[in-house]
Design a protein around this motif. Structure first.
Motif: not given
Length: 152
Positions: A103-130
Motif C-alpha cells: 500500500y505504501h511503497h509508492d509514497d517515497k516522500l513520506v516516512i512510514d513504519n520500518a517494514f513499509d520503508e524497507l519496501m520503498k527502499d527495495a523498489d528504489v534500489i531496483d529502479h536506480c540500479l537496474n
C-alpha cells in the motif's frame, strides 16, 4: 515447498498471462529484483526476510495485471491481500504487514513504519540500479542517496 517459492510460482503464472509478452522479462526482472533487495535490507535491518521477499513479489501486481499505474500501490494492496488469502500461506498478521508495505511503497516522500520503508527502499534500489543510464526520479533521489550511504 517454501512460502516464497509458492508466491513466486503463483506470480510467475500470473505474469505469463500478460497480453504484451514483450514486457514479461522486464516485469519479472523488476519483481525479483525488488524481492531480492527487500530480502537483503530485511536481513540488514532486523526485519523478516521471508515477508520482505513476498512483499517484493507482490508490490506492483495491480499495475502489471491491469496495465495501469493509477493508484497502483493502494489498489495493489487489496489485490495482494486477495492473493495471500487465496494461497493461505500467511497469517492474518503477516498479511497486514505485507499489504501495508504494498500500500505504501509508492509514497517515497513520506516516512512510514520500518517494514513499509524497507519496501520503498527495495523498489528504489531496483529502479536506480537496474539501469544506471536512466536518470533517478526526483521523488527517489534523497532516498537513493541515503541507501547508498547505508549500504556502501
Amino acid at each position: 515447498m517454501g512460502r516464497v517459492k509458492e508466491i513466486r510460482n503463483y506470480i510467475n503464472k500470473e505474469i505469463m498471462q500478460l497480453e504484451n509478452k514483450e514486457k514479461i522479462p522486464a516485469v519479472l526482472q523488476h519483481l525479483y529484483g525488488v524481492s531480492l533487495a527487500a530480502t537483503i535490507l530485511a536481513k540488514k535491518r532486523g526485519e523478516d526476510p521471508e515477508l520482505a521477499a513476498i512483499a517484493g513479489m507482490l508490490h506492483d501486481i495491480h499495475a502489471y495485471k491491469t496495465g495501469s499505474y493509477d493508484d497502483h500501490a493502494h489498489k495493489g494492496s487489496d489485490m495482494a491481500r486477495d492473493i495471500l488469502e487465496k494461497l493461505g500461506l500467511t497469517t492474518q498478521e503477516e498479511n497486514e504487514i505485507i499489504c501495508s508495505a504494498v500500500y505504501h511503497h509508492d509514497d517515497k516522500l513520506v516516512i512510514d513504519n520500518a517494514f513499509d520503508e524497507l519496501m520503498k527502499d527495495a523498489d528504489v534500489i531496483d529502479h536506480c540500479l537496474n539501469d544506471v543510464s536512466k536518470a533517478i526520479k526526483d521523488k527517489e533521489k534523497v532516498r537513493f542517496e541515503q541507501l547508498t550511504e547505508e549500504l556502501l
